[in-house]
Write an enzyme that holds these catalytic residues in place. Structure first.
Site, PDB file in Angstrom:
ATOM      1  N   ASP A 552     -12.918  23.843 -12.995  1.00 30.61           N
ATOM      2  CA  ASP A 552     -11.695  24.305 -12.848  1.00 30.61           C
ATOM      3  C   ASP A 552     -11.026  24.780 -13.993  1.00 30.61           C
ATOM      4  O   ASP A 552     -11.336  24.157 -15.045  1.00 30.61           O
ATOM      5  CB  ASP A 552     -10.771  23.318 -12.153  1.00 30.61           C
ATOM      6  CG  ASP A 552      -9.522  23.751 -11.738  1.00 30.61           C
ATOM      7  OD1 ASP A 552      -9.263  24.501 -10.892  1.00 30.61           O
ATOM      8  OD2 ASP A 552      -8.442  23.527 -12.395  1.00 30.61           O
ATOM      9  N   GLU A 589     -14.174  28.817 -13.363  1.00 32.88           N
ATOM     10  CA  GLU A 589     -13.063  29.803 -13.541  1.00 32.88           C
ATOM     11  C   GLU A 589     -13.195  30.228 -15.185  1.00 32.88           C
ATOM     12  O   GLU A 589     -12.706  29.654 -15.671  1.00 32.88           O
ATOM     13  CB  GLU A 589     -11.899  29.429 -12.981  1.00 32.88           C
ATOM     14  CG  GLU A 589     -11.860  29.234 -11.771  1.00 32.88           C
ATOM     15  CD  GLU A 589     -10.506  28.400 -11.288  1.00 32.88           C
ATOM     16  OE1 GLU A 589      -9.854  29.227 -10.379  1.00 32.88           O
ATOM     17  OE2 GLU A 589     -10.181  27.471 -11.666  1.00 32.88           O
TER      18      GLU A 589
END
Length: 964
Positions: A552, A589
């Site tokens: 993340d 990400e």
């Protein structure tokens, strides 16, 4: 630039004090595209105020046990504590950096108070109440390169040397400030110190941490160099009183104690005496073990467990490495992103006590497992599970959960706001949250286990991994190392910041915690944060046999941490660790924004920086080109697949020439994505120019191509964040379009991902037209809006207006669509969509040409036709070449096909075009499509004489040249 979900995050976390923190950022969103008008101002002070208002000053655990925070903390609440900001940095044992000029800082002194009794003198504004004072000397050479590489954002600061006679190890345990004085000797300025630099310099540690078991003893190890004392409190079970307290001894910043093996299975917390700058007091903080491997409900206490105990292993657990699904290359991966609760919360074929948790995956005959098996049989390789470590936001104790009456909600109109009102009313007490609120990284989440206390969560997590592996699916764990749910000395969900205050979090140049990643950003540029991340990954890989990790906000993690993680994981071996680390894949990400943007905190894990690493990043370029606009722009913006130029929806995006040019630009971006998003892949663009991928730019001026290898790109059009694929299409396409055509558009988008070079990624339910009733961020929208139905009776469209917090501005746009019965697919549409998705997976895995593993192979074999100024709008033609008689220099990869041509026709009409370069071939429709239940695709035709391809409306057609 600020990330696009930032506004949503700030509003969420500045909500009323009664709301529990449930931070969430958007993995599907790209930070580059937030318009300037949408960027909120910095809100550090407001956020801090709001967060403090939500926290009751209690010890960690908040269990009512007899151990509590010291009385000094309570007193600090009612008196004005000396709480300066922290603008200076103690960067090495002998250097302090401070951004002060020579005129205002003719001399600088360091002050320390072990009891935190310092304050400003009312008479002259100087420092009083200190134990020691050290005069610092200006360092004319400035900060050394080793410091500026680690802390590039302070490279211009002045350097002050600390005398070698100073006992630094003692001083870092104190309240510290530096003060400057003018040439006249008068006090000018004072500020606190940020200590991570000196702590790394003096106390970087690679020895044992957490609990270490031997045959006869258990030892505990805690890294806490700023602590003045550490004890371990043992409790009578997960909720009973304190049994005994044992003092730990310190050696070079590490506190440890050794006790009898009988300590095993006890519950404990550390009691840490430490100066905490947020309270300007020395406090007794109760905290769990950062290296915990077991917990009680809600992480109130750490469970002292030997993770290798045979009683915690399912049958044949140690042999699971031999059962792992085959994986020859990372380029063979296809990922299916799934939330654990979504998977089975509504699955009536799973026992009611197991729905929504780990155990549901053990029901091999359930509707959900049968669905996953069907996808696995077609070629799907990996299931990506949303966060499953211990997170805040969901009570682990099931008896505390509240539920909406789904039967009642089903009686409300499809465009009503009553459903969302009912969901929101209990959303902090229901069992739903995505889980991006990290508390402790190393233990499975208790709410997903049958019993949050004791061994259940460990055993059942392992059973889940084992069950998925046995139906041919490897397991990816979603890890969230970029932020923490809480910080400060109070509250059950603050752990790391109680033990070494201010170290694990990243702070700005005033000493305030950075919150751009949601809240309480972590700092992997600090040695022991980097170490904790890598150690945690090894824990999950070895102890739970996880096959991959999705990071993340990877851009908020330093590149060196990502590279250390990759090296450590891939060094694992079956003989030594029971794991083949060479098969563990990493991706994340790579958004580049806020305080880490442009490598301000060091080289970070952003998209452009990760080129050449073999670590994947999400491709927002192809997502936005296919769908149109971006997830945080106007929802009516159309893209290549949703009708731009070809079938306008009435939202003005320019005149006809403008939209045609935009469509062609999107086509260029998609073609680079189909070619693995390689930075040096050469494409003839819509202008007729030959450009490399890095020379083709998004509308924001960013390079489209940025990878060095196809395994570094995750191609996707939807993810758990933002609207589902079907919802995006339903909003962007014209109101009068039939649901049949929307289903075809849905399949086209998935097909572009499935047949791209690189790694395709699908949000669970894309293949069955999943809807969340147009909810743009369903992280806390309950089972009602997140429903997945593996009986295929419904796709969950039109179950009410989605929660107002993030959607109300668009309710006027949503309501007429949700209320229009022609938008809702029937079961036949869902089944047909699933069949088409299975077909496209089968096609991907029918030929290695769709899964080329090197950049050189892609550059040599992949060609796009229908390019340049005369290209037919809305059509992409991709050819992939294998060894053929006239091209002996091309190595043979495919035993069945010598050439593959894929035609993507997004036009609302049939298209015929002559491609002379592909004439005189023996192309025929792919056997899977010949037998497809989609009648239209079977009408696709190739004419060898002219190289003419005829493809029906909104259809992807794959033609192959069989080997003789």
């Amino acid at each position: 630039k600020m990330p696009m979900p930032m506004r949503t995050m700030l509003l969420r976390h500045l909500s009323p004090a009664s709301a529990l923190p449930n931070p969430r950022r958007s993995p599907a969103s790209s930070p580059q595209r937030i318009p300037a008008r949408a960027r909120p101002p910095p809100l550090h002070s407001a956020r801090t105020t709001a967060l403090r208002a939500r926290r009751t000053p209690m010890a960690a655990g908040e269990t009512g046990a007899s151990v509590s925070v010291s009385a000094a903390e309570a007193e600090a609440e009612s008196t004005q504590a000396f709480m300066p900001d922290a603008r200076a940095y103690w960067v090495t044992s002998d250097l302090i950096a401070w951004n002060v000029g020579e005129q205002e800082a003719a001399s600088v002194c360091l002050y320390a108070s072990r009891a935190a009794e310092m304050g400003l003198s009312p008479s002259n504004g100087g420092i009083q109440g200190y134990d020691s004072k050290v005069e610092l000397q200006p360092e004319s050479a400035g900060l050394p390169e080793t410091v500026t590489q680690k802390f590039p954002f302070i490279s211009s600061y002045r350097a002050f040397s600390v005398p070698s006679s100073v006992d630094v190890a003692s001083l870092v345990k104190c309240q510290l400030v530096v003060a400057s004085f003018g040439a006249d000797g008068k006090h000018v300025d004072v500020t606190g110190l940020q200590l991570p630099g000196v702590l790394d310099d003096m106390f970087a540690y690679t020895g044992p941490l957490g609990a270490v078991f031997s045959e006869e003893s258990v030892s505990l190890h805690l890294w806490a160099p700023t602590a003045q004392g550490v004890s371990v409190c043992f409790f009578d079970g997960p909720a009973g009183p304190v049994l005994e307290t044992v003092q730990l001894e310190e050696s070079n910043g590490v506190w440890s104690v050794t006790g009898p093996r009988e300590w095993e299975n006890r519950y404990y917390l550390y009691e840490v005496d430490v100066y905490h700058p947020t309270k300007a007091q020395v406090l007794k903080c109760l905290a769990g073990d950062p290296y915990a491997r077991g917990l009680s409900a809600n992480g109130a206490r750490t469970w002292l467990v030997d993770i290798n105990n045979e009683t915690l292993k399912p049958a044949s657990w140690d042999e699971l490495a031999d059962e792992k699904p085959k994986l020859d290359s990372f380029s063979d991966i296809t990922i299916y992103e799934l939330h654990i609760r979504d998977f089975s919360a509504h699955d009536g074929t799973v026992d009611s006590d197991s729905r929504g948790g780990f155990r549901a995956f053990a029901y091999q005959a359930s509707a959900g497992m049968q669905h996953l098996r069907k996808l696995s049989d077609a070629g799907l390789t990996h299931v990506h599970l949303l966060p499953s470590f211990h997170f805040a936001g969901v009570d682990d104790i099931k008896s505390n959960w509240k539920f909406v009456d789904e039967c009642e909600l089903a009686t409300f109109p499809p465009g009503s706001d009553k459903q969302q009102a009912a969901v929101v009313a209990i959303q902090e007490e229901d069992p739903y949250n995505w889980g991006y609120n990290p508390v402790l990284w190393g233990v499975p989440k208790g709410s997903y286990a049958s019993d949050p206390d004791g061994p259940s969560r460990i055993i059942e997590y392992r059973q889940m991994v084992q069950a998925l592996n046995r139906i041919g699916l490897r397991v990816v764990m979603d890890v969230v190392y970029n932020h923490l749910d809480s910080s400060g000395p109070c509250g059950i969900s603050s752990v790391l910041d109680k033990i070494v205050p201010g170290y694990y979090v990243r702070r700005d140049t005033n000493g305030q915690i950075e919150n751009s990643a949601a809240m309480n950003n972590t700092a992997s540029e600090h040695f022991m944060v980097d170490r904790l991340i890598v150690d945690d990954l090894l824990n999950w890989a070895v102890n739970y046999k996880i096959d991959g990790f999705r990071f993340d906000l990877m851009g908020h993690i330093m590149k060196h941490t990502m590279m250390r993680a990759k090296s450590a994981l891939q060094s694992l071996t079956r003989d030594a660790h029971g794991v083949d680390g060479s098969k563990i894949y990493l991706y994340g990400e790579g958004w580049d924004f806020a305080e880490v943007a442009r490598n301000q905190r060091g080289i970070n894990g952003s998209q452009l920086n990760m080129s050449g690493t073999g670590i994947g990043s999400f491709n927002d370029r192809i997502r936005d080109a296919v769908n149109g606009g971006n997830p945080f722009g106007n929802p009516l913006q159309q893209g290549f697949n949703t009708g731009l130029f070809l079938e306008p929806n009435g939202f003005y995006q320019g005149n006809e020439a403008d939209t045609r040019r935009s469509l062609a630009t999107y086509a260029d971006q998609i073609q680079i994505g189909l070619a693995g998003n390689l930075r040096d892949y050469v494409l003839i663009t819509h202008t007729g120019e030959a450009k490399e991928g890095s020379e083709i730019h998004t509308f924001d001026g960013l390079p489209v191509g940025y990878t060095s290898s196809p395994i570094e790109i995750i191609n996707y059009v939807s993810a758990h964040d933002n609207e589902t694929l079907f919802d995006v299409i339903s909003v962007k396409t014209p109101m009068n379009l039939s649901v049949d055509e929307r289903c075809r558009i849905n399949h086209l988008a998935s097909s572009m991902m499935a047949l791209s070079q690189g790694i395709p990624f699908f949000h669970a339910g894309d293949e069955i037209l999943r809807s969340k009733s147009i909810d743009r961020d369903s992280y806390n929208s309950g089972d009602w809006f997140n429903k997945l139905d593996f009986t295929y009776e419904t796709n969950n469209w039109g179950v009410g207006l989605p929660p107002s917090e993030k959607n109300e501005d668009n309710w006027p746009l949503m309501k007429p669509r949700l209320e229009n019965p022609s938008f809702k697919p029937a079961k036949g549409h869902i089944l047909a969509s699933l069949d088409s998705f299975v077909d496209i997976l089968k096609i991907r895995y029918s030929s290695p040409l769709f899964r080329l593993s090197t950049a050189s192979d892609i550059k040599q074999r992949v060609r796009f036709h229908n390019t340049g100024p005369s290209s037919v709008p809305g059509v992409i033609v991709m050819g992939i070449e294998d060894a053929r008689d006239e091209k002996p220099e091309v190595a043979q990869l495919d035993a069945n096909f010598s050439y593959v041509v894929t035609v993507f026709n997004v036009c609302p009409h049939e298209v015929s075009m002559d491609i002379p370069a592909l004439a005189s071939m023996r192309l025929e429709l792919h056997p899977v499509q010949v037998n497809s239940s989609d009648a239209l695709v079977g009408k696709s035709v190739y004419e060898a004489a002219t190289g003419r391809f005829t493809v029906p409306r909104r259809t992807v057609s794959v033609f192959v040249e069989p080997r003789c």
